[in-house]
Structure formats: C-alpha cells, structure tokens
Scaffold this motif. Sequence first.
Motif, short mmCIF file in Angstrom:
data_model
loop_
_atom_site.label_atom_id
_atom_site.label_comp_id
_atom_site.label_asym_id
_atom_site.label_seq_id
_atom_site.Cartn_x
_atom_site.Cartn_y
_atom_site.Cartn_z
N ALA A 10 0.82 -1.22 0.00
CA ALA A 10 0.00 0.00 0.00
C ALA A 10 0.85 1.27 0.00
CB ALA A 10 -0.93 -0.01 1.21
N HIS A 11 1.89 1.31 0.81
CA HIS A 11 2.76 2.50 0.92
C HIS A 11 4.23 2.05 0.90
CE1 HIS A 11 -0.51 5.25 1.85
NE2 HIS A 11 -1.02 4.28 2.59
N GLU A 13 6.86 3.52 0.07
CA GLU A 13 7.81 4.55 0.47
C GLU A 13 8.07 4.59 1.97
OE1 GLU A 13 3.76 6.32 0.85
OE2 GLU A 13 4.72 5.09 -0.66
N ARG A 14 7.27 3.90 2.75
CA ARG A 14 7.40 3.93 4.21
C ARG A 14 8.42 2.92 4.74
NH1 ARG A 14 1.10 4.39 6.14
NH2 ARG A 14 0.68 6.38 5.11
N GLU A 42 8.31 1.07 -7.08
CA GLU A 42 8.68 2.48 -7.15
C GLU A 42 9.61 2.75 -8.33
OE1 GLU A 42 9.31 4.38 -3.06
OE2 GLU A 42 9.79 2.25 -2.75
#
Length: 69
Positions: A10-11, A13-14, A42
Amino acid sequence: MAKKFPEQPAHPERNCWGCDRYCRADSMLCGNGSERTQHPIELFGLEWAKACGADVGDGAPADPAPAAG
C-alpha cells in the motif's frame, strides 16, 4: 524462513526493502546504508514483477507456454 515479498504494498515509500526486516524508512536497524532500498514498484511501476521475471504471488507462471500441437 524469509518473509513473502509483497507484490504491491500500500505504501512502499514507508519501508526499506533491502532485507527481510522491512524496517521503517526513518529507523533502519540492519545497517543497510544511510538510504532506504526502494521497492521495485517504485522503480519499474505496477507491472514490475512481470517485467523483471520475479517469482511472487501465487506461484503460477505469468505467461504459460502454449500447448504443443
């Protein structure tokens, strides 16, 4: 045993994706450098697994060989 590598997190970048710990980007524990390793989604987009030939998901081949005949 290694954790299953998520195909579309989902994220992305975290987290740091450089090892099996998947540390938070602001508190990397493994000493994998000063910058986090990016998830392939990414770098290559949504179709990264197909483009890179990665073995993720349910284990079924992405493009099965055509039947001989």
